[in-house]
Scaffold this motif. Structure first.
Motif, mmCIF file in Angstrom:
data_model
loop_
_atom_site.group_PDB
_atom_site.id
_atom_site.type_symbol
_atom_site.label_atom_id
_atom_site.label_comp_id
_atom_site.label_asym_id
_atom_site.label_seq_id
_atom_site.Cartn_x
_atom_site.Cartn_y
_atom_site.Cartn_z
ATOM 1 N N GLN A 168 2.536 7.461 3.535
ATOM 2 C CA GLN A 168 2.504 6.205 4.421
ATOM 3 C C GLN A 168 2.722 4.937 3.199
ATOM 4 O OE1 GLN A 168 -1.472 7.481 5.810
ATOM 5 N NE2 GLN A 168 -0.930 5.999 7.263
ATOM 6 N N ALA A 169 3.292 4.097 3.756
ATOM 7 C CA ALA A 169 3.573 2.751 2.916
ATOM 8 C C ALA A 169 3.639 1.500 3.557
ATOM 9 C CB ALA A 169 4.914 2.913 2.035
ATOM 10 N N SER A 222 5.553 -1.492 7.924
ATOM 11 C CA SER A 222 4.707 -0.599 7.594
ATOM 12 C C SER A 222 5.735 0.744 7.826
ATOM 13 C CB SER A 222 3.426 -0.382 8.593
ATOM 14 O OG SER A 222 3.863 -0.345 9.813
ATOM 15 N N TRP A 223 5.575 2.003 7.264
ATOM 16 C CA TRP A 223 6.423 3.065 7.396
ATOM 17 C C TRP A 223 5.249 4.388 7.090
ATOM 18 C CZ3 TRP A 223 7.467 7.115 3.838
ATOM 19 C CH2 TRP A 223 8.318 8.149 4.378
ATOM 20 N N ARG A 224 5.771 5.512 7.809
ATOM 21 C CA ARG A 224 5.170 6.749 7.521
ATOM 22 C C ARG A 224 6.098 7.755 8.051
ATOM 23 N NH1 ARG A 224 0.600 6.197 12.626
ATOM 24 N NH2 ARG A 224 0.296 4.365 11.321
ATOM 25 N N SER A 225 5.723 8.895 7.166
ATOM 26 C CA SER A 225 6.591 10.094 7.233
ATOM 27 C C SER A 225 6.486 11.038 8.637
ATOM 28 C CB SER A 225 6.777 10.730 6.007
ATOM 29 O OG SER A 225 5.589 11.355 5.774
ATOM 30 N N TYR A 257 9.377 6.823 10.446
ATOM 31 C CA TYR A 257 9.790 5.612 11.304
ATOM 32 C C TYR A 257 9.139 4.377 10.342
ATOM 33 C CZ TYR A 257 5.398 5.469 14.041
ATOM 34 O OH TYR A 257 4.223 5.321 14.202
ATOM 35 N N GLY A 258 9.632 3.244 10.507
ATOM 36 C CA GLY A 258 9.009 2.194 10.311
ATOM 37 C C GLY A 258 8.811 0.856 11.296
ATOM 38 N N LEU A 259 7.929 0.119 11.015
ATOM 39 C CA LEU A 259 7.722 -0.958 11.950
ATOM 40 C C LEU A 259 7.707 -2.493 11.225
ATOM 41 C CD1 LEU A 259 5.002 0.397 14.482
ATOM 42 C CD2 LEU A 259 7.293 0.312 14.506
ATOM 43 N N THR A 275 0.801 -1.170 -0.096
ATOM 44 C CA THR A 275 -0.031 -0.106 -0.215
ATOM 45 C C THR A 275 0.831 1.278 -0.009
ATOM 46 O OG1 THR A 275 -0.149 0.356 2.357
ATOM 47 C CG2 THR A 275 -1.578 -1.202 1.344
ATOM 48 N N TYR A 276 0.325 2.249 -0.547
ATOM 49 C CA TYR A 276 1.022 3.714 -0.538
ATOM 50 C C TYR A 276 -0.128 4.638 -0.598
ATOM 51 C CZ TYR A 276 3.364 7.760 -1.821
ATOM 52 O OH TYR A 276 3.902 9.155 -1.909
ATOM 53 N N ALA A 277 0.302 5.902 0.374
ATOM 54 C CA ALA A 277 -0.681 6.797 0.497
ATOM 55 C C ALA A 277 0.006 8.037 0.458
ATOM 56 C CB ALA A 277 -1.529 7.059 1.769
ATOM 57 N N TYR A 278 -0.203 9.010 -0.535
ATOM 58 C CA TYR A 278 0.279 10.500 -0.281
ATOM 59 C C TYR A 278 -0.742 11.379 0.112
ATOM 60 C CZ TYR A 278 1.677 15.005 -1.717
ATOM 61 O OH TYR A 278 1.768 16.701 -1.678
ATOM 62 N N GLY A 279 -0.679 12.086 1.180
ATOM 63 C CA GLY A 279 -1.763 13.027 1.613
ATOM 64 C C GLY A 279 -1.073 14.440 1.799
#
Length: 922
Positions: free
Chosen positions: A804-805, A827-830, A860-862, A779-783
């Motif tokens: 987010q990815a 999972s990762w988010r900016s 960070y990523g988990l 998954t990927y999201a740009y907002g």
């Protein structure tokens, strides 16, 4: 014009009575079962739906499905009847192989021969399409014209997604932050609501089996025995009601099933004392009645030491249970579901950004300023007695759903629900070792909801529904706050040294306090004599109690309609409209139960004429200072009391408005669905109740206009069978007017109108099956969500990363006569902020201004890992798992309620957890 609702609480009972009577007419109707329903669609997709719903494997040559459409499945009580309706008119029939696999083929050929089953085609068996109710009717996710992320119960179990934070990590555009179960923030496409204030309206609808659960203190609950989760993005007010400003999360629990008995048991154990028991039993009580019982018990010891002793922080203990009764008579269906949950935790590990842990008595350093090292926390009550930190929360809900056919193509349904929550959260609000601010947040909420819906679908060009919804809610938030005025004075005058504060012996010296009082008076524009300051210093309170309480009563009535028209074989257009009207009563009741604040009185003296000021200062220097009095004002440090020192003062508001949606879907072939939507969402007007600006003055009531958002979305859903790929993509744009946010003003957190805001973005989710034993997902999201006007122009929304990815894999190997499955999830988010003001120093309005922008989390990523083994001939599975396998350190929440007094703190996310699980089911 607003429709008036009576103030009597009897109206929900009248509606309930009508709902209970609705099936009476059904006994005269033809026999009907609600187990299987599907509108006509491409045959390949219909067979996917059938296999998913029944759990029965089937084999079909993809060439046979191309160009064929299924029949409509309606009133099918058995799996055999459902398959017969799916194949009606296609020229195909099903036969069963010796191994139990269903073979789909031409009527003549199948009747003559039953060949050995070939390898199952991936288009049917490896990429099942989930049946969802995102449009408030059963349909395949592929056919639903909106951005939608779905999770089946099986996928939740396989990937170990046992809470909404884990689900959010796999959902583009969704962020969930839960420092505790009663303090969870849900953000959809960058928009969230974070407040326990009873008067504030949610933006994201959370549903537990159709029961609204959107108030923040009661919105986070355990995921167990779940059939599926649907995350719907974009304004959905026409479909989901008043709180679906930016989306809805629909958690559908498994219902009691009279068709078969089943049971499941799962045991987990791991580090930090982790233990989890998850159990379910489904018991048929006859041909049409069943009982389903489910329970979960989850416990984890704290993973952060409290340097002042006591229980380790961030421990959690949750017990939840569910009882379901399902009735499937000839006239329709009825379901009763009762949920109960009890949460206890030792509270988040709040760590001050500015002040490192130090021994309160000696001032000796106990720790450092690192966000992830242990804090030193404590709390006390108004009698100075030590209190354990943490949360005690209870949730209860009950729902009763009915559905029946009242005429061919007409289905009447009713859902009646009751929900309540009670949460007590004891906090060290300053995040320091010094006992400066302690508070107990007590929130209560109760609501009744009744929805009646009439749906039409006769397999023709039209389908749709109309309905009414009645909602009543009563809520309150009560916060007794204990403040040590002597230590708070040092924070307000800048005398609290960093990084390690002085000891209490130094801070409480009379001359040290007197010097600070004189400095404070000078800043306020008047002089304070040394002898008077010394006398007042001796009267500063070690325990000053302020209590604020807000109340909200809401009665709402909505009427709604939604219709879909099929145009030819490829086009569908939909339109929905909802009108809602509210009657609200907001109230406030602040008080200083133990008398006025001496420190606040010194501050207030600056506004008096000289003669009165001198008399007042002499009073503050005397033995009656800080006591309840009729001669002098009862000044509060944060909250000024109402008349009578705590009388409840209320105001009323009527509000009404419209929301709508338009959607078009084009399906040029069975592998591609294109859609476009325009929607208007509306968050109801807020009647803000605030404390007086002067002691025992009039309470402040402000009307924050209804927040309105216009949304545009274009999307594509692709299912190329030969590539064994499922791909969804959507682009969107939002335009908000009268955006409601919260900010600290004069030491109080208030709802304010931030003006205009915009958001636009892209979301993609894909599943790929390269081989029958491997499944990959991404998954990927740009907002880009920003405030556009006012003091906060340019700020990001709270909990809104720009990127987010996530990635996951499900890889299975044969091993020792069974299967070994490896399932990693990353999972990762900016970077994102924890408040709409982005912690900007120029926007700080606390009693002690925050001069450093530090309340944010960098990217960070988990990584979560799971390794499971299941013997082919057994019903048990053993799984080794690691959550946050790389032990990533990150902040899950920052700011907190102490920020109004000048204290900024953060709470870290959970540490790495390694464990083992054993599951059994039949």
């Amino acid at each position: 014009m607003a429709l008036r609702l009576g103030r009597s609480p009897a109206w929900p009972l009248v509606v309930l009575a009508l709902a209970l009577l609705s099936p009476v007419a059904a006994f005269a109707q033809p026999a009907r079962a609600a187990a299987y329903e599907l509108a006509p669609r491409d045959l390949a997709g219909a067979l996917v739906w059938y296999s998913l719903q029944t759990g029965r494997p089937l084999i079909v040559d993809p060439q046979l499905t191309r160009g064929r459409r299924s029949g409509r499945v309606h009133g099918a009580r058995t799996a055999e009847a459902a398959l017969e309706q799916v194949l009606a008119g296609t020229g195909l029939i099903a036969t069963r192989s010796p191994g139990g696999v269903l073979l789909i083929g031409p009527a003549a050929a199948t009747a003559v021969q039953a060949p050995a089953p070939p390898a199952p085609p991936p288009a049917v068996t490896e990429l099942p399409e989930l049946v969802v109710t995102a449009e408030r009717r059963p349909s395949l996710a592929f056919e639903t014209p909106m951005a939608l992320s779905t999770f089946s119960g099986e996928r939740l179990r396989q990937l170990g997604l046992t809470d909404m934070e884990a689900v959010a990590q796999q959902t583009p555009g969704l962020t969930v932050s839960a420092a505790s179960p009663a303090n969870a923030g849900f953000s959809v496409r960058g928009v969230t609501q974070a407040s326990g204030d009873a008067t504030r309206e949610p933006r994201v609808s959370i549903f537990q089996d159709g029961v609204p659960a959107s108030k923040e203190r009661g919105a986070y609950f355990e995921l167990f025995d779940v059939d599926r989760i649907e995350v719907v993005k974009g304004p959905q007010s026409t479909l989901y009601g008043r709180s679906a400003m930016t989306g809805a999360i629909n958690i559908v629990q498994n219902k009691a099933d009279p068709d078969r008995a089943s049971a499941r048991l799962r045991l987990e154990a791991g580090g930090f004392g982790w233990r989890r028991l998850d159990a379910m039993a489904n018991l048929p009580l006859g041909e049409t009645l069943a009982l389903r019982l489910a329970a979960v018990s989850r416990h984890r010891d704290g993973d952060v030491t409290n340097l002042l002793g006591g229980e380790d922080l961030q421990a959690i203990s949750t017990d939840a249970g569910r009882l379901g009764l399902g009735l499937r008579p000839d006239w329709g269906s009825a379901d009763l579901i009762i949920n109960y949950q009890h949460d206890r935790s030792s509270g988040p590990a709040l760590k001050s950004f500015l002040f490192a842990p130090a021994d309160p008595a000696s001032g000796q350093p106990l720790g450092d300023l690192d966000r992830f090292t242990p804090p030193a926390l404590s709390a006390q009550d108004a009698q100075g007695r030590a209190q354990p930190l943490g949360l005690d929360r209870q949730l209860f809900s009950a729902s009763f759903g009915l559905e029946t056919d009242i005429a061919p193509g007409l289905t009447l349904s009713s859902l009646t629900s009751y929900r309540r929550f009670a949460a007590d959260d004891q906090q060290d609000a300053d995040g320091l070792a010094l006992p400066i601010v302690s508070l107990l947040e007590e929130t209560r909420g109760a609501q009744i909801n009744q929805e009646i819906r009439l749906a039409y679908d006769r397999r023709g060009a039209w389908r749709g529904f109309v309905g009414v919804n009645l909602f009543e809610e009563h809520g309150t938030q009560r916060v007794p706050m204990v403040i040590d005025e002597r230590l708070q004075l040092a924070r307000m005058t800048g005398r609290l040294t960093t990084s390690w504060p002085q000891s209490a012996d130094v801070l409480l010296q009379a001359q040290f306090l007197a010097d600070q009082l004189r400095d404070l008076a000078a800043r306020r524009g008047y002089g304070l004599e040394a002898t008077t300051a010394l006398a007042i210093a001796g009267n500063l309170k070690a325990i000053h109690l302020e209590r604020t309480q807000n109340f909200s009563d809401v009665q709402a009535f909505d009427i709604f309609a939604d219709a879909t028209r099929r145009i030819g074989d490829n086009w569908e257009v939909s339109a929905g409209l909802r009108f809602g009207t509210d009657q609200k009563t907001s109230a406030v009741s602040p008080a200083v139960p133990l008398g006025p604040s001496v420190l606040a009185s010194v501050i207030a003296a600056a506004g008096m004429d000289q003669a009165r000021r001198q008399a007042f200062l002499q009073h503050l220097a005397g033995p009656e200072a800080g006591r309840l009095s009729t001669e002098w004002p009862l000044y509060g440090l944060l909250f000024q009391p109402t008349v009578g020192n705590g009388d409840k003062v209320s105001s009323d508001l009527e509000d009404s408005g419209w929301s709508w949606r338009l959607a078009a879907r084009y399906e040029p072939n069975p592998t591609l669905s294109l859609y476009g939507t325009y929607a208007r969402g509306r968050r109801p007007t807020v009647l803000v109740a605030g404390a007086p600006t002067t002691p025992q003055g009039p309470a402040r009531f402000g009307v924050v206009p209804a927040e309105v958002v216009d949304s545009w979305e274009l999307g594509a859903k692709v299912r190329p069978a030969r590539l064994r790929l499922a791909l969804d993509a959507a682009v969107y744009a939002y335009d908000y007017r009268d955006f409601q946010t919260t900010r600290v003003e004069s030491g109080q957190l208030r709802t304010v109108n931030a003006g205009r805001a915009t958001a636009h973005g892209l979301e993609v989710q894909a599943t790929f099956v390269p081989t029958p034993s491997a499944r990959l997902g991404a998954t990927y999201a740009y907002g880009h969500a920003r405030l556009r006007t006012g003091a906060m122009a340019g700020n990001r929304f709270r909990l809104a990363p720009d990127h987010q990815a996530s990635l996951y894999a499900d890889i299975v190997w044969p091993l020792f006569g069974g299967e070994l499955a490896f399932r990693p999830v990353y999972s990762w988010r900016s970077k994102f902020f924890f408040s709409d003001d982005n912690d900007r120093p120029d926007l700080s309005r606390a009693l002690a201004p925050d001069t450093i922008q530090d309340e944010w989390q960098d990217g960070y990523g988990l990584l979560d890992l799971r390794l499971a083994f299941q013997p082919s001939s057994s019903a048990w599975t053993v799984t080794a798992f690691a959550k946050n396998a790389l032990d990533e350190r990150y902040i899950q929440e920052a700011g907190f309620i102490g920020e109004a007094l000048g204290y900024s703190a953060s709470a870290p996310g959970p540490r790495r957890l390694i464990g083992l699980a054993i599951a059994w089911g039949w």
